[in-house]
Design an enzyme around this catalytic site. Structure first.
Site, PDB file in Angstrom:
ATOM      1  N   HIS A 143       7.556   5.480  13.580  1.00  0.00           N
ATOM      2  CA  HIS A 143       7.052   5.425  14.954  1.00  0.00           C
ATOM      3  C   HIS A 143       8.125   5.605  16.034  1.00  0.00           C
ATOM      4  O   HIS A 143       8.141   4.902  17.046  1.00  0.00           O
ATOM      5  CB  HIS A 143       6.306   4.112  15.182  1.00  0.00           C
ATOM      6  CG  HIS A 143       5.009   4.005  14.418  1.00  0.00           C
ATOM      7  ND1 HIS A 143       4.308   5.096  13.977  1.00  0.00           N
ATOM      8  CD2 HIS A 143       4.297   2.917  14.020  1.00  0.00           C
ATOM      9  CE1 HIS A 143       3.206   4.698  13.346  1.00  0.00           C
ATOM     10  NE2 HIS A 143       3.175   3.385  13.349  1.00  0.00           N
ATOM     11  N   HIS A 215      -1.771   3.827  19.194  1.00  0.00           N
ATOM     12  CA  HIS A 215      -1.816   2.805  18.151  1.00  0.00           C
ATOM     13  C   HIS A 215      -2.723   1.634  18.531  1.00  0.00           C
ATOM     14  O   HIS A 215      -2.345   0.466  18.362  1.00  0.00           O
ATOM     15  CB  HIS A 215      -0.401   2.335  17.825  1.00  0.00           C
ATOM     16  CG  HIS A 215      -0.184   1.999  16.396  1.00  0.00           C
ATOM     17  ND1 HIS A 215      -0.936   1.051  15.727  1.00  0.00           N
ATOM     18  CD2 HIS A 215       0.697   2.479  15.486  1.00  0.00           C
ATOM     19  CE1 HIS A 215      -0.514   0.966  14.484  1.00  0.00           C
ATOM     20  NE2 HIS A 215       0.475   1.826  14.300  1.00  0.00           N
ATOM     21  N   GLU A 347      -5.433   6.640  13.754  1.00  0.00           N
ATOM     22  CA  GLU A 347      -4.414   7.351  14.521  1.00  0.00           C
ATOM     23  C   GLU A 347      -4.529   8.846  14.240  1.00  0.00           C
ATOM     24  O   GLU A 347      -4.246   9.290  13.128  1.00  0.00           O
ATOM     25  CB  GLU A 347      -3.024   6.853  14.132  1.00  0.00           C
ATOM     26  CG  GLU A 347      -2.838   5.360  14.316  1.00  0.00           C
ATOM     27  CD  GLU A 347      -1.735   4.780  13.409  1.00  0.00           C
ATOM     28  OE1 GLU A 347      -0.572   5.149  13.585  1.00  0.00           O
ATOM     29  OE2 GLU A 347      -2.062   3.983  12.522  1.00  0.00           O
TER      30      GLU A 347
END
Ligand code: GLA
Length: 383
Positions: A143, A215, A347
């Site tokens: 991420h 997210h 996602e």
């Protein structure tokens, strides 16, 4: 619409008349302003890097509401009606900025980049040059690194109309090890059809991998169920990308073929989860017809009748079943305990580790090109 607001006003007037205590009256008044009027409200939400953080509350004409903050461009709340018209917040989040900034915030609602999901061994080679990233998830990069886009300050401008915000952030060349200055815009729009639309665009001055996503952690029961195991999920995907023990794709693309990974026919999330080591945390290869905005998934909470459909232009969908939630986060909204499988993420994205997987669709953005990605979370109800 006029009829709805007249009805609402009448119902509120009745409630107000029944209230004999001023705090209840204030609550009812707040509800009245939330439900009766589309628009954008601003509320102070702290200070970050010497800059004010504001919570922008978008409200549409039917009373659905979405909160967004500058810190991480994060979604703080999504309030939607159930099948009896009762409003409830369907995402996990924090009551204040300290909550979002706590160590171990599992990216609640945040904008994720430069590369959402994992890059194996925190490195990749591009045009013959090796780039090293922070290994912030065991030996892998996750991420966007130690300070991904969920931890930066996004500028926010209100857009024309009632319910749209433009967020922008420029990531400097070399930030978190990624090449090129990346200029990004993310437009959040709450439509009158109860859709939250997220439009991402970006350009760079050097070739770079890019995989932006959001997210948000959904639990459509709005606090009634502690887990999402009783939600039904459909995902339009005949294949997925199997992973190793560190959640890096093996490079194979496998058929879901009726097994625990098969969600082509809607099923309870709890049905097969025990047969998936660690729970669901995988990328599904969407069965797409082209490059446009297409339905990827449908999530239903039968008891409240809340439904959420996910549409995207992206080739993949990470379904994460909240496997690392363990009830320890602090400063949660209303002091809620967010337990194991307490929420799920859907996602929309490119496949994990694409920069090291030549057989996956490319995630390299070159100078002169524009990155585009649209994701729509559409809320409705069923009886
Ligand atoms: C992603 C990952 C998960 C987990 C969460 C955050 O969805 O795929 O493995 O890291 O983020 O906790």
């Amino acid at each position: 619409m006029k009829k709805i607001s007249t009805l609402l006003t009448a119902a509120l007037a009745l409630q107000m008349a029944a209230c004999n205590n001023s705090s209840e009256t204030a609550k009812v008044e707040e509800t009245a302003t939330l439900t009766a009027k589309a628009g954008i409200q601003e509320k102070p939400f702290g200070t970050f890097d010497g800059k004010p953080v504001t919570e922008y509350l978008l409200t549409n004409s039917s009373g659905m509401q979405v909160g967004i903050i500058n810190y991480g461009g994060a979604i703080t709340s999504i309030t939607t009606p159930d099948n009896k018209g009762k409003m409830g917040d369907v995402v996990l989040g924090f009551a204040n900025l300290e909550g979002f900034q706590q160590k171990g915030n599992p990216y609640f609602g945040g904008l994720i980049g430069r590369y959402g999901n994992r890059i194996a061994k925190a490195s990749f080679t591009l045009d013959g040059k090796k780039y090293t990233l922070a290994a912030n998830n065991g030996v892998n990069a996750l991420h966007g690194g130690n300070k991904g886009y969920d931890k930066v300050y996004w500028n926010i401008e209100k857009q024309a109309g009632d319910s749209s915000l433009k967020l922008s952030y420029t990531s400097p060349d070399g930030e978190e090890g990624y090449p090129g200055t990346l200029k990004m815009e993310v437009i959040y729009t709450l439509t009158s059809a109860n859709e939250l639309k997220i439009d991402y665009s970006a350009s760079t001055d050097k070739a770079t991998p890019i995989n932006l996503t959001s997210h948000a952690y959904f639990n459509l029961s709005a606090g009634a169920d502690s887990t999402i195991l009783g939600h039904e999920l459909m995902m339009k995907a005949a294949q997925y990308t199997p992973v190793d023990s560190t959640l890096i794709p093996t490079g194979k693309i496998e058929a879901v073929a009726g097994g625990p990974m098969d969600f082509n026919t809607a099923k309870l999330i709890g049905r097969d989860i025990a047969n998936v080591a660690g729970g669901y945390d995988h990328n599904w290869v969407l069965s797409r017809n082209g490059n446009g905005l297409e339905l990827a998934a449908k999530l239903v909470h039968p008891a409240s009748g809340r439904v959420m459909e996910v549409f995207t232009t992206e080739p993949g969908l990470q379904f994460y079943s909240g496997n690392f939630l363990d009830g320890t986060l602090t400063n949660t909204k209303g002091g809620a305990k967010y337990v194991w499988h307490g929420a799920l993420c859907l996602e929309t994205q490119h496949f994990p580790d694409s920069p090291n997987q030549p057989s996956f669709p490319t995630t390299i953005l070159k100078p002169g090109e524009t990155y585009h990605h649209t994701c729509v979370y559409k809320f409705s109800t069923q009886p």
